[in-house]
Design an enzyme around this catalytic site. Structure first.
Site, PDB file in Angstrom:
ATOM      1  N   GLU A  72      -9.809   2.089   4.309  1.00 51.22           N
ATOM      2  CA  GLU A  72      -9.497   3.215   3.401  1.00 51.22           C
ATOM      3  C   GLU A  72     -10.799   3.791   2.816  1.00 51.22           C
ATOM      4  O   GLU A  72     -11.009   5.012   2.821  1.00 51.22           O
ATOM      5  CB  GLU A  72      -8.571   2.690   2.295  1.00 51.22           C
ATOM      6  CG  GLU A  72      -8.328   3.604   1.115  1.00 51.22           C
ATOM      7  CD  GLU A  72      -7.493   2.895   0.022  1.00 51.22           C
ATOM      8  OE1 GLU A  72      -6.405   2.377   0.335  1.00 51.22           O
ATOM      9  OE2 GLU A  72      -7.938   2.865  -1.137  1.00 51.22           O
ATOM     10  N   SER A 118       0.815  -1.210   0.000  1.00 49.00           N
ATOM     11  CA  SER A 118       0.000   0.000   0.000  1.00 49.00           C
ATOM     12  C   SER A 118       0.846   1.256   0.000  1.00 49.00           C
ATOM     13  O   SER A 118       1.900   1.314   0.615  1.00 49.00           O
ATOM     14  CB  SER A 118      -0.905   0.029   1.237  1.00 49.00           C
ATOM     15  OG  SER A 118      -1.605   1.262   1.267  1.00 49.00           O
ATOM     16  N   HIS A 172      -7.519  -3.430   5.021  1.00 44.04           N
ATOM     17  CA  HIS A 172      -6.889  -2.099   4.952  1.00 44.04           C
ATOM     18  C   HIS A 172      -7.681  -1.241   3.962  1.00 44.04           C
ATOM     19  O   HIS A 172      -8.015  -0.086   4.228  1.00 44.04           O
ATOM     20  CB  HIS A 172      -5.429  -2.245   4.492  1.00 44.04           C
ATOM     21  CG  HIS A 172      -4.792  -0.968   4.000  1.00 44.04           C
ATOM     22  ND1 HIS A 172      -5.094  -0.399   2.786  1.00 44.04           N
ATOM     23  CD2 HIS A 172      -3.901  -0.131   4.583  1.00 44.04           C
ATOM     24  CE1 HIS A 172      -4.406   0.720   2.633  1.00 44.04           C
ATOM     25  NE2 HIS A 172      -3.676   0.906   3.719  1.00 44.04           N
ATOM     26  N   ASN A 173      -7.986  -1.817   2.809  1.00 42.93           N
ATOM     27  CA  ASN A 173      -8.709  -1.055   1.786  1.00 42.93           C
ATOM     28  C   ASN A 173     -10.143  -0.747   2.213  1.00 42.93           C
ATOM     29  O   ASN A 173     -10.669   0.316   1.893  1.00 42.93           O
ATOM     30  CB  ASN A 173      -8.699  -1.811   0.457  1.00 42.93           C
ATOM     31  CG  ASN A 173      -7.366  -1.674  -0.257  1.00 42.93           C
ATOM     32  OD1 ASN A 173      -6.344  -1.436   0.366  1.00 42.93           O
ATOM     33  ND2 ASN A 173      -7.371  -1.836  -1.559  1.00 42.93           N
ATOM     34  N   LYS A 201      -4.610  -6.786   3.687  1.00 44.43           N
ATOM     35  CA  LYS A 201      -4.628  -5.668   2.738  1.00 44.43           C
ATOM     36  C   LYS A 201      -6.062  -5.365   2.297  1.00 44.43           C
ATOM     37  O   LYS A 201      -6.444  -4.212   2.111  1.00 44.43           O
ATOM     38  CB  LYS A 201      -3.745  -5.984   1.517  1.00 44.43           C
ATOM     39  CG  LYS A 201      -3.773  -4.914   0.416  1.00 44.43           C
ATOM     40  CD  LYS A 201      -3.347  -3.566   0.942  1.00 44.43           C
ATOM     41  CE  LYS A 201      -3.099  -2.478  -0.056  1.00 44.43           C
ATOM     42  NZ  LYS A 201      -3.947  -2.283  -1.184  1.00 44.43           N
TER      43      LYS A 201
HETATM   44  C1  6PG Z   1      -3.289   1.262  -1.592  1.00 41.51           C
HETATM   45  C2  6PG Z   1      -4.631   1.330  -2.280  1.00 41.51           C
HETATM   46  C3  6PG Z   1      -4.655   0.662  -3.612  1.00 41.51           C
HETATM   47  C4  6PG Z   1      -6.043   0.663  -4.285  1.00 41.51           C
HETATM   48  C5  6PG Z   1      -6.562   2.020  -4.617  1.00 41.51           C
HETATM   49  C6  6PG Z   1      -7.786   2.045  -5.509  1.00 41.51           C
HETATM   50  O1  6PG Z   1      -3.299   0.781  -0.471  1.00 41.51           O
HETATM   51  O2  6PG Z   1      -2.290   1.699  -2.150  1.00 41.51           O
HETATM   52  O3  6PG Z   1      -5.574   0.712  -1.480  1.00 41.51           O
HETATM   53  O4  6PG Z   1      -4.225  -0.664  -3.427  1.00 41.51           O
HETATM   54  O5  6PG Z   1      -5.959  -0.080  -5.421  1.00 41.51           O
HETATM   55  O6  6PG Z   1      -6.819   2.729  -3.472  1.00 41.51           O
HETATM   56  O7  6PG Z   1      -8.864   1.370  -4.972  1.00 41.51           O
HETATM   57  P1  6PG Z   1     -10.331   1.629  -5.570  1.00 41.51           P
HETATM   58  O8  6PG Z   1     -10.164   1.774  -7.056  1.00 41.51           O
HETATM   59  O9  6PG Z   1     -11.137   0.435  -5.229  1.00 41.51           O
HETATM   60  O10 6PG Z   1     -10.819   2.883  -4.940  1.00 41.51           O
END
Ligand code: 6PG
Length: 469
Positions: A191, A130, A187-188, A184
């Site tokens: 996010e 990430s 984590h997302n 991960k």
């Molecule tokens: C990271 C992000 C990355 C992710 C983007 C786009 O940790 O660097 O999570 O892995 O691919 O944030 O995600 P979306 O297109 O689903 O918003």
């Protein structure tokens, strides 16, 4: 070059190119591979010294160039491409070689790939990476899962490439099989939740306080020096200051309000449902991206209904409430994601150390935030905490912010400003801290129409009532 290269990387797109340059800069020799000759040439020219970093379009040459056991990272789009790359590499690999999938692969795919490769003596890691392109170049947070024994062989490279938090690398062996991809994924999910919450606060301050983009930029900049300090608050402040190249306006005002997604947030929600763990702040952030996509319908519906006219609130009061509510709801979102990880650890046998995960999220990744140091400390104090809300240090942090969260949510609802992330965070808190919920009624209804039985408050056992008798 006599001795083989230390590290191999397949997929020289933005992430791959940046990551291999990062590894090379840390003193490891690195060799890349991509089908696209232009990408190969670009890496060689950017790398400068071919003894340190080089690349080829030829897979056989690529594998030949690496020292055994080979350590190869794949940074290619998740899905079928990962399988195709594995298949094309297999004829050249030997038992003991190590493959690391650094993409956002779905965790069960990783389990299948690991089992398949184990039969061939190849170690497989699913490692979440990430931090975007900049993170890959300057130091991402890396979340690897797989064979513990093989981890020792890749550890020095991953630790050198990872972001550092006060000198400590933001990477650690997280657990067997798909543990790294699972972490991960969550984590997302977090996010998604934090992004939704930040966007709601931006909207609320803009509409409720009549604040300009430049004032909003100052507020987010200020917040980023306090307890809300985080990558997402920081980039929000920078976004608000960005001028548009094509018009005289600010870029943020020109961007269409329709958010895309690649699926990791949705997977988090779906799997949380499977595990029976509530993550409403994450669920709603996925739903909001879906609602945002219905732009035409929203425009149509907007004409059909009257919305309340917004009664503006005194700026300073609104800004103070917003800071507290955002802090409160950020905590709720981390709490839900970490709760999901704790349950997944039991369900899938990952043996996750939640404190360690919070620790490697303190720098490099998209959800890095000052509060992760406090979260790390809370789990270091009690690693068996079922939920962050039960940590005494967090009770002290949450308690003083609840009133502000209520006031802000009340204000938003009265004025027709959608704040679903804040509402769900507050509702999660209210429900999780309730010793009595109205679900006794649901049990009664279930028993009424379907004889599903119920338990009682005053005695042990399973009961059924003939409701209409
Ligand atoms: C990271 C992000 C990355 C992710 C983007 C786009 O940790 O660097 O999570 O892995 O691919 O944030 O995600 P979306 O297109 O689903 O918003």
């Amino acid at each position: 070059m006599e001795q083989g290269y230390d590290f191999g990387l397949v997929g020289l797109g933005v992430m791959g190119r940046n990551f291999i340059l990062n590894v090379a800069e840390k003193g490891f020799t690195a060799f890349g591979n991509d089908l696209d000759a232009e990408k190969v040439a670009a890496l060689i020219s950017e790398g400068g010294n071919e003894n340190q970093v080089s690349a080829t379009t030829n897979l056989a040459t690529f594998v030949e160039k690496l020292s055994a056991p080979r350590k190869i990272m794949l940074l290619v789009p998740a899905g079928k491409i990962v399988d195709a790359v594995i298949e094309s590499l297999l004829p050249y690999l030997e038992p003991g070689d190590i493959l690391i999938d650094g993409g956002n692969s779905f965790f069960t795919d990783t389990d299948e790939r690991a089992a398949y490769l184990k039969e061939k003596g190849i170690h497989f890691f699913g490692a979440g990476v990430s931090g975007g392109a900049k993170g890959a170049r300057l130091g991402p947070s890396i979340m690897p899962g797989g064979s513990k024994e093989a981890y020792a062989k890749v550890q020095p490279i991953l630790e050198a490439a990872a972001a550092k938090y006060q000198g400590e690398p933001c990477v650690a062996y997280l657990g067997p099989n798909s543990a790294g991809n699972y972490v991960k994924m969550v984590h997302n999910g977090i996010e998604y939740g934090l992004m939704q919450l930040t966007s709601e606060i931006y909207d609320l301050l803009k509409k409720g306080g009549d604040l300009s983009n430049s004032e909003l930029h100052d507020i987010f900049t200020q917040w980023n020096t306090g307890r809300l300090q985080s990558f997402l608050v920081q980039i929000t402040s920078e976004i608000l200051a960005k001028k548009d190249d094509l018009t005289d306006g600010d870029l943020i005002d020109m961007i269409l309000d329709r958010a895309k997604q690649k699926g990791t947030g949705k997977w988090t929600s779906q799997n949380a449902m499977d595990l029976g763990i509530p993550v409403p702040s994450i669920d709603i952030s996925v739903s909001m991206r879906e609602i945002s996509a219905l732009k035409e319908e929203r425009i149509q519906a907007n004409k059909l209904y009257t919305r309340p006219s917004i009664e503006s609130m005194e700026k300073t009061a609104l800004i103070d409430l917003a800071e507290e509510a955002l802090y409160f709801s950020f905590i709720m979102t981390y709490a839900q994601g970490l709760h999901q990880l704790a349950e997944a650890s039991k369900e899938y046998g990952y043996q996750l150390d939640i404190g360690l995960i919070a620790k490697i999220w303190r720098a490099g990744c998209i959800i890095r935030a000052a509060m992760l140091a406090d979260i790390t400390a809370a789990f270091e104090e009690d690693n068996s905490l079922p939920n962050l809300l039960l940590a005494p240090s967090f009770v002290k942090k949450i308690e003083p912010t609840v009133v502000a969260a209520r006031k802000l949510v009340g204000y938003g609802i009265t004025n027709g400003i959608p704040l679903p992330g804040l509402v769900n965070s507050l509702t999660y808190f209210d429900a999780y801290t309730s010793n009595l919920l109205p679900l006794n009624m649901i049990q009664a209804q279930r028993d009424f129409f379907g004889s599903h039985t119920y338990e009682r408050q005053d005695r042990e056992g399973i009961f059924h009532t003939d409701w209409e008798g």
